[in-house]
Design a protein around this motif. Structure first.
Motif: not given
Length: 408
Positions: A289-295, A378-380
């Motif tokens: 979830c944190h990775a998606l928010a950062l993206a 962002a995509a990665l």
């Protein structure tokens, strides 16, 4: 009281180290991209943006090597002697950088940046020290506070660099050298002596045979490396190129970049302290979830609008801080049998590999449009987030010889 002193010393060490490393952060983009010709941005007639990309790459290249070996070397020789030696060496590296800028020597500048990065790859050692001596909720809180100290250094360092550069372009680097000398003094006075592991191996054998990347031979650690690498590509694309984005979109100078960094690192520092609290959600699900928010935050810069991008710059700090604390605590509990120095070294090494990859990609993509490297990052990060969530659903059992996944 003993634990409190250890945590305080580690956090102060992290703060001073990061201030020393980040003082130059707002100085380099205007130096290479503002249009004024000098010996650094006119080397061999190459494009200044390409020279800027190489200058960005060599420091993380040094960090890559340092992070890969210093954590494992601290497992072997002890945390204190490794931190002491790297602190003194990094002070010399910053002094050499200042001399290179006075001489406007691009080759010396590159060598000095590489050597400094090599010796500043000691953040894994500080994290390993806390992960080794603490456990349970206290370790989670301590790692959160340590990350907060690192983030606070990224706030104070660029701000101090932006202020002091007015007294001379080399002044921030001399301040960095003094800061690293303070780190060495702190290590010598405060950190407890540790014996390390017995053995007759030379330091070269330890560096060659026990470096952190050896851990990727294990399937779960290899998966951690791949997902963390993708996430760190998003993080480093942002770190390396949002100042250049500000120069191109809003014509920011070093002081203005430092001011923008205040908002980012201030939010990130507060978030890092809050990230030390226990949570009921499974760690891998939280990491996803944190990775998606950062993206999403990094993707806002791809729009190309100043105020939308500034919102992304500030918001970036929240998921980044929570992701770091979550993954470090989870990895320390699940893979600690391999040596905390090696495990934390693997995480730090992954960050450095991402720095190099994004610096190389950015040196090419920014020739067309700086936003391209930010969108790629962002995509990665989004890919990493989805795969963290999928990994969490699989609920893989720990492999033989590893500690069970911590419950929080």
């Amino acid at each position: 009281m003993k634990h409190a002193l250890l945590i305080a010393a580690a956090c102060l060490l992290a703060l001073l180290s990061t201030i020393g490393a980040s003082l130059s952060y707002p100085i380099l983009p205007p130096l290479f991209a503002a249009g004024a010709e000098n010996g650094l941005n006119q080397f061999l007639g190459l494009p200044p943006k390409l020279l800027f990309g190489v200058a960005l790459m060599v420091n993380p290249l040094g960090l890559l090597i340092g992070s890969a070996v210093l954590g494992s070397m601290s497992d072997r020789y002890g945390r204190r002697p490794v931190l002491l030696a790297t602190g003194l060496g990094a002070a010399l590296g910053h002094a050499a950088t200042a001399l290179a800028m006075l001489a406007e020597s691009y080759p010396l500048f590159i060598v000095a940046r590489f050597a400094t990065g090599l010796l500043e790859g000691n953040g894994a050692v500080a994290r390993a020290m806390l992960a080794e001596r603490l456990d349970g909720p206290l370790r989670l809180r301590a790692l959160g506070w340590l990350n907060g100290a690192f983030h606070l250094g990224w706030l104070a360092g660029p701000l101090l660099g932006g202020v002091t550069v007015g007294f001379g372009v080399t002044v921030p680097f001399w301040i960095a050298a003094v800061a690293m000398l303070c780190v060495a003094l702190l290590v010598a006075c405060v950190l407890p002596r540790d014996a390390g592991q017995p053995g007759a191996d030379s330091w070269w054998q330890v560096a060659r045979e026990r470096h952190a990347l050896n851990l990727v031979r294990h399937p779960e650690l290899r998966k951690l490396f791949v997902l963390h690498l993708a996430m760190m590509c998003g993080v480093t694309a942002f770190y390396e190129f949002y100042p250049l984005w500000l120069v191109e979109i809003a014509h920011y100078d070093a002081q203005s970049i430092a001011a923008a960094n205040v908002g980012l690192c201030g939010v990130m520092t507060v978030a890092a302290v809050m990230a030390g609290r226990s949570a009921e959600t499974a760690p891998m699900r939280r990491a996803g979830c944190h990775a998606l928010a950062l993206a999403c935050a990094v993707g806002l810069l791809g729009v190309g609008q100043l105020w939308i991008g500034l919102a992304g710059i500030v918001l970036f700090g929240i998921p980044n801080a929570f992701y770091s604390a979550t993954v470090q605590h989870w990895a320390a509990g699940r893979f600690g049998a391999h040596g905390q120095g090696a495990v934390m070294g693997l995480l730090s090494t992954t960050f450095c590999v991402a720095n190099i990859l994004m610096a190389l990609a950015g040196s090419v993509l920014t020739l067309a449009d700086t936003r391209l490297i930010l969108v790629l990052g962002a995509a990665l990060a989004a890919w990493s987030g989805w795969n963290w969530l999928a990994w969490g659903k699989q609920a893989l059992p720990p492999t033989s010889g590893m500690a069970p996944a911590p419950t929080e």
